[in-house]
Motif scaffolding. Structure first.
Motif, PDB file in Angstrom:
ATOM      1  N   UNK A   1       0.837  -1.206   0.000  1.00 47.80           N
ATOM      2  CA  UNK A   1       0.000   0.000   0.000  1.00 47.80           C
ATOM      3  C   UNK A   1       0.869   1.251   0.000  1.00 47.80           C
ATOM      4  N   UNK A   2       1.919   1.255   0.796  1.00 48.46           N
ATOM      5  CA  UNK A   2       2.820   2.404   0.844  1.00 48.46           C
ATOM      6  C   UNK A   2       3.564   2.559  -0.471  1.00 48.46           C
ATOM      7  N   UNK A   3       4.032   1.454  -1.026  1.00 54.70           N
ATOM      8  CA  UNK A   3       4.728   1.501  -2.308  1.00 54.70           C
ATOM      9  C   UNK A   3       3.831   2.018  -3.419  1.00 54.70           C
ATOM     10  N   UNK A   4       2.583   1.599  -3.406  1.00 52.53           N
ATOM     11  CA  UNK A   4       1.622   2.062  -4.398  1.00 52.53           C
ATOM     12  C   UNK A   4       1.383   3.563  -4.269  1.00 52.53           C
ATOM     13  N   UNK A   5       1.213   4.039  -3.043  1.00 54.78           N
ATOM     14  CA  UNK A   5       0.995   5.474  -2.820  1.00 54.78           C
ATOM     15  C   UNK A   5       2.213   6.282  -3.260  1.00 54.78           C
ATOM     16  N   UNK A   6       3.416   5.775  -2.986  1.00 58.97           N
ATOM     17  CA  UNK A   6       4.633   6.479  -3.396  1.00 58.97           C
ATOM     18  C   UNK A   6       4.743   6.556  -4.913  1.00 58.97           C
ATOM     19  N   UNK A   7       4.442   5.456  -5.586  1.00 61.31           N
ATOM     20  CA  UNK A   7       4.516   5.436  -7.043  1.00 61.31           C
ATOM     21  C   UNK A   7       3.502   6.392  -7.658  1.00 61.31           C
ATOM     22  N   UNK A   8       2.271   6.366  -7.162  1.00 60.91           N
ATOM     23  CA  UNK A   8       1.238   7.260  -7.682  1.00 60.91           C
ATOM     24  C   UNK A   8       1.604   8.718  -7.435  1.00 60.91           C
ATOM     25  N   UNK A   9       2.189   9.007  -6.276  1.00 59.68           N
ATOM     26  CA  UNK A   9       2.601  10.376  -5.962  1.00 59.68           C
ATOM     27  C   UNK A   9       3.679  10.855  -6.922  1.00 59.68           C
ATOM     28  N   UNK A  10       4.669  10.014  -7.189  1.00 58.93           N
ATOM     29  CA  UNK A  10       5.721  10.389  -8.146  1.00 58.93           C
ATOM     30  C   UNK A  10       5.152  10.635  -9.539  1.00 58.93           C
ATOM     31  N   UNK A  11       4.201   9.810  -9.964  1.00 60.21           N
ATOM     32  CA  UNK A  11       3.592   9.990 -11.276  1.00 60.21           C
ATOM     33  C   UNK A  11       2.789  11.286 -11.352  1.00 60.21           C
ATOM     34  N   UNK A  12       2.079  11.627 -10.275  1.00 53.89           N
ATOM     35  CA  UNK A  12       1.308  12.881 -10.240  1.00 53.89           C
ATOM     36  C   UNK A  12       2.247  14.070 -10.352  1.00 53.89           C
ATOM     37  N   UNK A  13       3.340  14.044  -9.613  1.00 52.26           N
ATOM     38  CA  UNK A  13       4.295  15.154  -9.638  1.00 52.26           C
ATOM     39  C   UNK A  13       4.945  15.268 -11.011  1.00 52.26           C
ATOM     40  N   UNK A  14       5.313  14.140 -11.605  1.00 56.77           N
ATOM     41  CA  UNK A  14       5.948  14.169 -12.929  1.00 56.77           C
ATOM     42  C   UNK A  14       4.974  14.671 -13.995  1.00 56.77           C
ATOM     43  N   UNK A  15       3.733  14.243 -13.917  1.00 55.99           N
ATOM     44  CA  UNK A  15       2.731  14.625 -14.908  1.00 55.99           C
ATOM     45  C   UNK A  15       2.357  16.101 -14.794  1.00 55.99           C
ATOM     46  N   UNK A  16       2.357  16.637 -13.604  1.00 57.96           N
ATOM     47  CA  UNK A  16       1.910  18.005 -13.362  1.00 57.96           C
ATOM     48  C   UNK A  16       3.066  18.892 -12.923  1.00 57.96           C
ATOM     49  N   UNK A  17       4.165  18.817 -13.621  1.00 58.49           N
ATOM     50  CA  UNK A  17       5.343  19.608 -13.275  1.00 58.49           C
ATOM     51  C   UNK A  17       5.027  21.094 -13.370  1.00 58.49           C
ATOM     52  N   UNK A  18       5.491  21.890 -12.413  1.00 57.99           N
ATOM     53  CA  UNK A  18       5.316  23.339 -12.463  1.00 57.99           C
ATOM     54  C   UNK A  18       4.347  23.877 -11.428  1.00 57.99           C
ATOM     55  N   UNK A  19       4.111  23.137 -10.358  1.00 58.44           N
ATOM     56  CA  UNK A  19       3.254  23.662  -9.299  1.00 58.44           C
ATOM     57  C   UNK A  19       3.906  24.880  -8.672  1.00 58.44           C
ATOM     58  N   UNK A  20       3.115  25.848  -8.287  1.00 64.04           N
ATOM     59  CA  UNK A  20       3.662  27.047  -7.633  1.00 64.04           C
ATOM     60  C   UNK A  20       4.055  26.782  -6.184  1.00 64.04           C
ATOM     61  N   UNK A  21       3.270  25.958  -5.501  1.00 67.76           N
ATOM     62  CA  UNK A  21       3.538  25.697  -4.089  1.00 67.76           C
ATOM     63  C   UNK A  21       3.453  24.202  -3.794  1.00 67.76           C
TER      64      UNK A  21
END
Length: 55
Positions: free
Chosen positions: A8-28
């Motif tokens: 479960x933790x590994x899955x959450x970490x992977x999904x989080x990395x994918x979200x950050x990579x896909x949506x690069x350029x957040x202001x905060x």
């Protein structure tokens, strides 16, 4: 007795990395955290030292 899995933790970490990579350029960082929490709402693991939010 079976050892607990970190799946479960590994899955959450992977999904989080994918979200950050896909949506690069957040202001905060708050924007990233909000999007991750919305995306992982159903399978969000409880963090150590924190109480789960009441619905």
């Amino acid at each position: 007795m079976e050892r607990p899995s970190n799946g479960l933790i590994g899955s959450a970490n992977t999904k989080t990395r994918l979200i950050i990579r896909r949506n690069f350029g957040f202001r905060t960082a708050d924007a990233v955290i909000a999007l991750v929490m919305l995306t992982l709402e159903s399978d969000r693991p409880t963090l150590p030292g924190r109480q789960p939010a009441s619905a």
